[in-house]
Each structure stands twice: as structure tokens, then as C-alpha cells.
Design an enzyme around this catalytic site. Structure first.
Site, PDB file in Angstrom:
ATOM      1  N   LYS A  40      34.362  63.062 -17.473  1.00 48.64           N
ATOM      2  CA  LYS A  40      33.329  62.196 -16.888  1.00 48.64           C
ATOM      3  C   LYS A  40      33.689  61.851 -15.444  1.00 48.64           C
ATOM      4  CE  LYS A  40      35.808  58.308 -18.858  1.00 48.64           C
ATOM      5  NZ  LYS A  40      35.927  57.394 -20.003  1.00 48.64           N
ATOM      6  N   TYR A 263      41.891  45.575  12.888  1.00 44.82           N
ATOM      7  CA  TYR A 263      40.864  44.530  12.750  1.00 44.82           C
ATOM      8  C   TYR A 263      41.481  43.197  12.359  1.00 44.82           C
ATOM      9  CZ  TYR A 263      36.970  47.828  12.973  1.00 44.82           C
ATOM     10  OH  TYR A 263      36.054  48.731  13.384  1.00 44.82           O
TER      11      TYR A 263
HETATM   12  C1  PLP Z   1      37.105  57.580 -20.542  1.00 45.14           C
HETATM   13  C2  PLP Z   1      37.227  57.640 -22.014  1.00 45.14           C
HETATM   14  C3  PLP Z   1      38.264  58.364 -22.613  1.00 45.14           C
HETATM   15  C4  PLP Z   1      39.429  58.916 -21.831  1.00 45.14           C
HETATM   16  O1  PLP Z   1      40.313  57.849 -21.579  1.00 45.14           O
HETATM   17  P1  PLP Z   1      41.722  58.036 -20.808  1.00 45.14           P
HETATM   18  O2  PLP Z   1      42.298  56.678 -20.877  1.00 45.14           O
HETATM   19  O3  PLP Z   1      41.386  58.461 -19.434  1.00 45.14           O
HETATM   20  O4  PLP Z   1      42.479  59.054 -21.555  1.00 45.14           O
HETATM   21  C5  PLP Z   1      38.256  58.497 -23.992  1.00 45.14           C
HETATM   22  N1  PLP Z   1      37.267  57.936 -24.743  1.00 45.14           N
HETATM   23  C6  PLP Z   1      36.272  57.207 -24.197  1.00 45.14           C
HETATM   24  C7  PLP Z   1      35.240  56.621 -25.074  1.00 45.14           C
HETATM   25  C8  PLP Z   1      36.221  57.024 -22.823  1.00 45.14           C
HETATM   26  O5  PLP Z   1      35.246  56.282 -22.299  1.00 45.14           O
END
Ligand code: PLP
Length: 389
Positions: A40, A263
């Protein structure tokens, strides 16, 4: 080095071979389960297309994205036997569920409404539709509550027409191994699972894999660990580093005691200093909060960031660095084995996930590609493929 790279203000290197190695390492760690991958958010900012292809090459066949659109983009890049799961389930807009079917994407059904929608489509099309059902085991984010689960199971039509691939839940505190929430969530998940006796199950993200075999079930869903992020807080990181980041020195200068930098004149030199200005800033995901505690590596010397980080630049103190490394055009290391993404996150007061997903689109991206698996990879052999950022 390509000409484009030679000119780039900053270079992001992503080692696809290391991602593949990390995938195999996690699979070996949990041999009874099947290892999937969370890709994702553009594979945590690293490029879903390239990352998913490398993972598929390493044998991965289960991919998780959050949004329908992410799944649609990924579908043509993956082998036809790969499954793509939409963590948010099918979106609410009209026709979204048909898009899932058309692109062969499997929704994670998180609510009674999503289940009803998917069930209605299965009836309309008169086919069984695949799905994951998520139950909430204590995180109160997504998934059916125990009550809603009972309601669905008590309804004779509750799951009719659905081909239930996995019962799934997600852990809230898995990176803290002795957190009592882990056992509590495992117990809650086991109780829910007992009510779906024929169904396979999926619970563990990266950190969950390291909680031990009781947490593995049938399908693992690592993301972070594949990308080199440490899965267990406070322990040595067993994963290979994946990301390195370099920025170029644009200009150097000497300042006197009392001179201000950047800044807000937030930094004032206490003594004469030598400075270098880098071609990277918060628009590149080099977070503004790093201005307080961050540093970069100039050769082997740690050069602290001084003053506030600007949109496109930041300034470092190179007084102690080897002058041979401090010249306009030279590259310095922002993320490297000497300063990992987890280290950068600590300095910024955030987590490595946010560092990776914040990486901007301006970097010159260099992908180090593993040889395809079936042509066996010689020990250190990898070749760079250039992609234009
Ligand atoms: C993002 C996500 C993962 C992966 O998690 P990591 O901590 O990056 O391994 C697994 N399951 C769900 C439901 C997620 O949203």
C-alpha cells in the site's frame, strides 16, 4: 553512474534484491504460513510497481493495498495467479464493487455494510465472490465487532455467496513484544476464529511475525520489515537495509561566532563554523522536525543539521568533516548503514514508516534489481536500473 544521476540534487537508492531477501527471510521465519506483502501507499513510498514485481519474482503471491485505485494500477504488473487484497474493502461509490470484480481484486470486508454489498453483488452476478473478512480484536479501527460478527453468523444469508478466503485481524502493539495487548488480541482473535472453523486466518504484520508461531496462522502481511524497518522495538534489526538516500552539497561557506543560519535565525553560531548547504528539504520528506536533532554523514563524520530545514535545502555543520568530502557537487549520506531510516525517524520524533512514506517525488530514483530468481543470483551481483523520478 548515469548522466542524470550525476546531475541529480539528491539520489534515492532502493535495493530490490534486499527486499527479495527480506521476503525470503520472513518466509523462513514462519515456514508454516504463507508470506504475503503490504504494498500500500506506493509500497511505503518506494514504488509499488518495482517493489511488487521484485516480490512476485521472489515468490510472493498475496499483495495488500489500501485503496481500490492502488489495486487497479497494480493488477497488470503482477502475475495472473497473484491475489491483490483491498484493505479498505470496496469503496462506497456506485460501481466500485463491479470494478473489484473486473480487475480481480479481493476486498477485505470490514463492516456489515461492506459484507451486505458484496453479498448482493454475488447474488446479482450469480457467482461466488472471494473476500477476506476482518474482525476487530481490540484496535477499534476496522473490522466487525464481536456483536456484529454474531449478527452476521446468526443470519442464514449472512455470508451467502461469499467465498471466504481468510478471517483477518490486525495487531495494535506488536512491535512491543511484552505489551499485554498482544496476548489479549490473540485471545480475542482465537475466539472469533473458532466461529469460522473452516476458514483460514491472517493476523501478523511485520512485528507480529516476531511474536512467535502462535501469531502466524495461515497468511502473513508484512510491510515495514520487507523495506528494512526494524520489526522489534529495542532489538537488533534482523532485516537487510533497503533504502539509501544521498543529497548533494550546493554551496559551502564559513561563518563567524554570532552569525545566524536559516529561517527565523533559529541557530546562531557560538564559534567560527564551516557550513554546507544541501539540495534536500522538507518538500522531499526530509522532515522539518529534523532541524532540531538531525544529522547527515559526510564521509565517516556526523555533520549536524543547523537551523531550520527549508523546503528545498538544509544546512549542515561540516567543521569536523574531512575537507576532501566537502565541496560543491559532492554527495553526503542522509540514510545509509551508518544512519538507518529508524535512526532518522528517532531524530525526527516519528516512526520509520512516516519517513519512507514521506519521501518526495523529486529524487533521482535508482533501483538495484536482483537477478530474476530462476536464473540464480550470483553472490553480490546486482545491476542498477535507472528510473526517472
Ligand atoms: C499496513 C498493514 C500491514 C503491514 O504492516 P507492517 O507493520 O508494515 O508490517 C498489515 N496489515 C494491515 C491491516 C495493514 O494495514
Amino acid at each position: 553512474m548515469s548522466e542524470r544521476e550525476a546531475q541529480a540534487g539528491a539520489v534515492l537508492t532502493i535495493d530490490l534484491g534486499a527486499i527479495a531477501d527480506n521476503y525470503r527471510r520472513l518466509q523462513r521465519h514462519a515456514p508454516k504460513a504463507v508470506c504475503g506483502a503490504a504494498v500500500k501507499a506506493d509500497a511505503y513510498g518506494l514504488g509499488a510497481e518495482q517493489v511488487a514485481a521484485a516480490l512476485a519474482n521472489a515468490g510472493c503471491r498475496h499483495f495488500f493495498v489500501a485503496h481500490l485505485e492502488e489495486g487497479i494500477r497494480l493488477r497488470p504488473r503482477l502475475p495472473s495467479d497473484a491475489e491483490i487484497y483491498i484493505l479498505h474493502g470496496q469503496p462506497h461509490h456506485i460501481g466500485a464493487d463491479m470494478e473489484c470484480v473486473r480487475h480481480r481484486l479481493v476486498p477485505v470486508l470490514n463492516s456489515a455494510v461492506q459484507i451486505a454489498g458484496w453479498r448482493a453483488l454475488a447474488r446479482r452476478l450469480n457467482i461466488a465472490l472471494p473476500a477476506i473478512v476482518q474482525v476487530d480484536s481490540g484496535m477499534s479501527r476496522l473490522g466487525l465487532s464481536a456483536c456484529e460478527t454474531t449478527a452476521v453468523l446468526d443470519d442464514p444469508d449472512g455470508l451467502r455467496g461469499l467465498e471466504l478466503r481468510y478471517l483477518m485481524s490486525h495487531l495494535a502493539c506488536a512491535d512491543q513484544q511484552d505489551h499485554p495487548m498482544n496476548e489479549a488480541q490473540l485471545a480475542a482473535f482465537e475466539a472469533m476464529r473458532a466461529r469460522f472453523p473452516a476458514c483460514k486466518a491472517s493476523l501478523a504484520n511485520s512485528s507480529g511475525i516476531f511474536l512467535g508461531p502462535r501469531y502466524h496462522f495461515d497468511l502473513l502481511r508484512p510491510g515495514a520489515a520487507l523495506y528494512g524497518i526494524a520489526p522489534v522495538a529495542g532489538a537488533a534489526n534482523p532485516m537487510k537495509p533497503v533504502v539509501s538516500l544521498q543529497a548533494r552539497i550546493i554551496q559551502t561557506r564559513s561563518i563567524e561566532a554570532g552569525d545566524a543560519v536559516g529561517y527565523g535565525a533559529a541557530y546562531q553560531a557560538g564559534s567560527a563554523r564551516r557550513l554546507a548547504t544541501l539540495s534536500v528539504g522538507y518538500a522531499d520528506g526530509w522532515l522539518r522536525s529534523l532541524g532540531k536533532r538531525g544529522a547527515v554523514m559526510v564521509g565517516r563524520v556526523r555533520a549536524p543539521i543547523v537551523g531550520r530545514i527549508s523546503m528545498d535545502t538544509c544546512t549542515i555543520d561540516v567543521t569536523d568533516a574531512d575537507p576532501a568530502h566537502v565541496r560543491p557537487g559532492a554527495l553526503v549520506d542522509l540514510v545509509s548503514p551508518a544512519q538507518t531510516v529508524d535512526d532518522v525517524a528517532d531524530a525526527a520524533g516519528t516512526i520509520a514508516y512516516e519517513i519512507l512514506t514521506s519521501l518526495g517525488q523529486r529524487y533521482h530514483r535508482r533501483y538495484l534489481a536482483a537477478e530474476p530468481l530462476h536464473t540464480r543470483r550470483p553472490a553480490e551481483a546486482s545491476h542498477a536500473i535507472e528510473f526517472n523520478a
